[in-house]
Scaffold this active site. Structure first.
Site, mmCIF file in Angstrom:
data_model
loop_
_atom_site.group_PDB
_atom_site.id
_atom_site.type_symbol
_atom_site.label_atom_id
_atom_site.label_comp_id
_atom_site.label_asym_id
_atom_site.label_seq_id
_atom_site.Cartn_x
_atom_site.Cartn_y
_atom_site.Cartn_z
ATOM 1 N N TYR A 175 -1.126 36.230 -14.700
ATOM 2 C CA TYR A 175 -0.343 35.053 -14.323
ATOM 3 C C TYR A 175 1.121 35.236 -14.664
ATOM 4 C CZ TYR A 175 0.002 33.334 -19.199
ATOM 5 O OH TYR A 175 0.301 33.187 -20.531
ATOM 6 N N ARG A 229 7.272 41.994 -13.559
ATOM 7 C CA ARG A 229 6.225 42.036 -14.591
ATOM 8 C C ARG A 229 4.855 41.797 -13.959
ATOM 9 N NH1 ARG A 229 6.776 38.184 -19.655
ATOM 10 N NH2 ARG A 229 6.266 36.634 -18.084
ATOM 11 N N ARG A 233 -22.032 37.743 -9.710
ATOM 12 C CA ARG A 233 -21.466 38.141 -10.993
ATOM 13 C C ARG A 233 -21.867 39.573 -11.309
ATOM 14 N NH1 ARG A 233 -23.028 38.088 -16.502
ATOM 15 N NH2 ARG A 233 -21.265 37.746 -17.918
ATOM 16 N N LYS A 270 -0.006 40.462 -18.828
ATOM 17 C CA LYS A 270 -0.057 38.987 -18.916
ATOM 18 C C LYS A 270 -1.343 38.466 -18.273
ATOM 19 C CE LYS A 270 3.133 35.061 -18.415
ATOM 20 N NZ LYS A 270 3.121 34.530 -19.772
ATOM 21 N N GLU A 297 3.997 38.143 -32.328
ATOM 22 C CA GLU A 297 4.719 37.170 -31.492
ATOM 23 C C GLU A 297 4.102 35.802 -31.706
ATOM 24 O OE1 GLU A 297 4.065 38.231 -27.306
ATOM 25 O OE2 GLU A 297 2.065 38.929 -27.825
ATOM 26 N N LEU A 300 3.741 40.756 -25.503
ATOM 27 C CA LEU A 300 4.143 40.585 -24.107
ATOM 28 C C LEU A 300 5.641 40.875 -23.999
ATOM 29 C CD1 LEU A 300 3.048 39.617 -21.320
ATOM 30 C CD2 LEU A 300 4.254 37.491 -21.793
HETATM 31 N N1 PLP Z 1 4.474 36.223 -25.621
HETATM 32 C C1 PLP Z 1 3.369 35.614 -25.157
HETATM 33 C C2 PLP Z 1 2.056 35.891 -25.796
HETATM 34 C C3 PLP Z 1 3.466 34.712 -24.077
HETATM 35 O O1 PLP Z 1 2.359 34.099 -23.616
HETATM 36 C C4 PLP Z 1 4.733 34.450 -23.508
HETATM 37 C C5 PLP Z 1 4.875 33.528 -22.379
HETATM 38 O O2 PLP Z 1 3.944 32.944 -21.901
HETATM 39 C C6 PLP Z 1 5.859 35.100 -24.044
HETATM 40 C C7 PLP Z 1 5.691 35.992 -25.083
HETATM 41 C C8 PLP Z 1 7.231 34.859 -23.478
HETATM 42 O O3 PLP Z 1 7.391 35.480 -22.247
HETATM 43 P P1 PLP Z 1 8.406 34.923 -21.155
HETATM 44 O O4 PLP Z 1 9.752 34.883 -21.812
HETATM 45 O O5 PLP Z 1 8.348 35.914 -20.073
HETATM 46 O O6 PLP Z 1 7.922 33.562 -20.783
#
Ligand code: PLP
Length: 287
Positions: free
Chosen positions: A33, A52, A101, A151, A183, A207
């Site tokens: 997503y 991304r 499935r 993501k 994070e 991420l």
């Molecule tokens: N880290 C994680 C785990 C996230 O889910 C997100 C955004 O959803 C981010 C960092 C920040 O990413 P972005 O700046 O691209 O929204």
């Protein structure tokens, strides 16, 4: 009011939008997503999100359902149809519905990916009063899988993390692995010490935030010093400032970590300045 959403080539009222019970996103969290923010009715950093997305799809050997140009058109159409001035566009692509499935990936020649987009109207998003107060976080163990750079829609643990924070009377959680912050549950984490902005370096552990990339670029352009390295919760508690970034929260000050106030306990000047620069520049370059 009912939104107009997008599902597999069609714009529909949200009540009429349907996805199969055999969809791999539903059964296996086999999907990726993106969330793109909207300011002044325009898309912030669309190109970054599209790139991304392409990378996430590639890492999972998933087929893109349309071109980046078509994606841009769908985003813009949804903004227009739903009259969004400030808010977000959520986009999800899954490996589709093979009609049963099975752990084995379906043949992409016969099973098309599922693509869904919808808007989230958030008037006042840029002027969020929370950014003036700052938020509190707790630390929790990072027990997510090892490919956090993709993501995916596997968001159960981040969701549990937010609930743990809520139960503890805090706003969010920072995830810790081997004694260092990876994070936030849905954002990238930073501290400021002696004017220097410190944030974990990119790897498969986090991420690669689109907001992170923009904020670090603006910081460097404004002659602020940036150091990409890991930090512990103790170091963060003793820092001058802390903050996080994400597409929907922009730059958000963190004023309390595990009950300990960071710096003065109020949002600091570096986070405030970065938020201002980020919003100004984003408005200028939004498309
Ligand atoms: N880290 C994680 C785990 C996230 O889910 C997100 C955004 O959803 C981010 C960092 C920040 O990413 P972005 O700046 O691209 O929204």
């Amino acid at each position: 009011m009912s939104r107009t959403v997008y599902v597999n080539g069609e714009y529909l009222p949200e009540e009429e939008a349907k996805v199969s019970i055999f969809d791999r996103g539903f059964l296996m969290a086999d999907g990726v997503y993106e969330v793109t923010s909207v300011l002044d009715g325009k898309l912030v950093d669309f190109e970054g999100h599209a790139k991304r997305l392409e990378r996430s799809l590639g890492e999972l050997e998933m087929k893109a359902p349309c071109t980046t140009g078509e994606l841009l058109e769908i985003h813009r159409e949804l903004v227009a149809k739903n009259g969004i001035e400030e808010g977000m566009i959520y986009l999800q692509i899954t490996r589709g519905s093979p009609g049963d499935r099975d752990f084995v990936f379906p043949d992409p020649e016969t099973t098309a990916p599922t693509i869904v987009l919808f808007t989230q109207n958030k008037p006042g998003l840029a002027d969020n009063p929370v950014a003036k107060q700052g938020i509190s976080v707790i630390s929790i163990e990072d027990i997510r899988w090892g490919r956090r750079d993709i993501k995916t829609v596997q968001l159960l643990y981040p969701s549990m993390g937010k609930m743990m924070a809520k139960k503890a009377g805090a706003d969010d959680a920072w995830l810790v692995e081997d004694g260092k912050v990876t994070e936030g549950t849905s954002n990238n984490a930073y501290i400021v010490k002696g004017g220097k902005i410190i944030t974990r370096a990119l790897s498969n552990d986090i991420l690669h935030g689109i907001t992170r990339a923009a904020v670090l670029r603006f910081a460097r352009e404004a002659q602020m010093e940036v150091e990409e390295r890991s930090f512990s919760i103790e170091e963060a508690q003793g820092a001058d400032e802390a903050f996080f970034t994400s597409a929907s929260a922009f730059v958000m000050p963190v004023v309390k970590i595990d009950g300990a106030e960071v710096g003065t306990g109020k949002p600091g000047p570096v986070a405030a300045r970065l938020r201002e620069i980020y919003l100004d520049e984003s408005r200028k370059t939004a498309i």
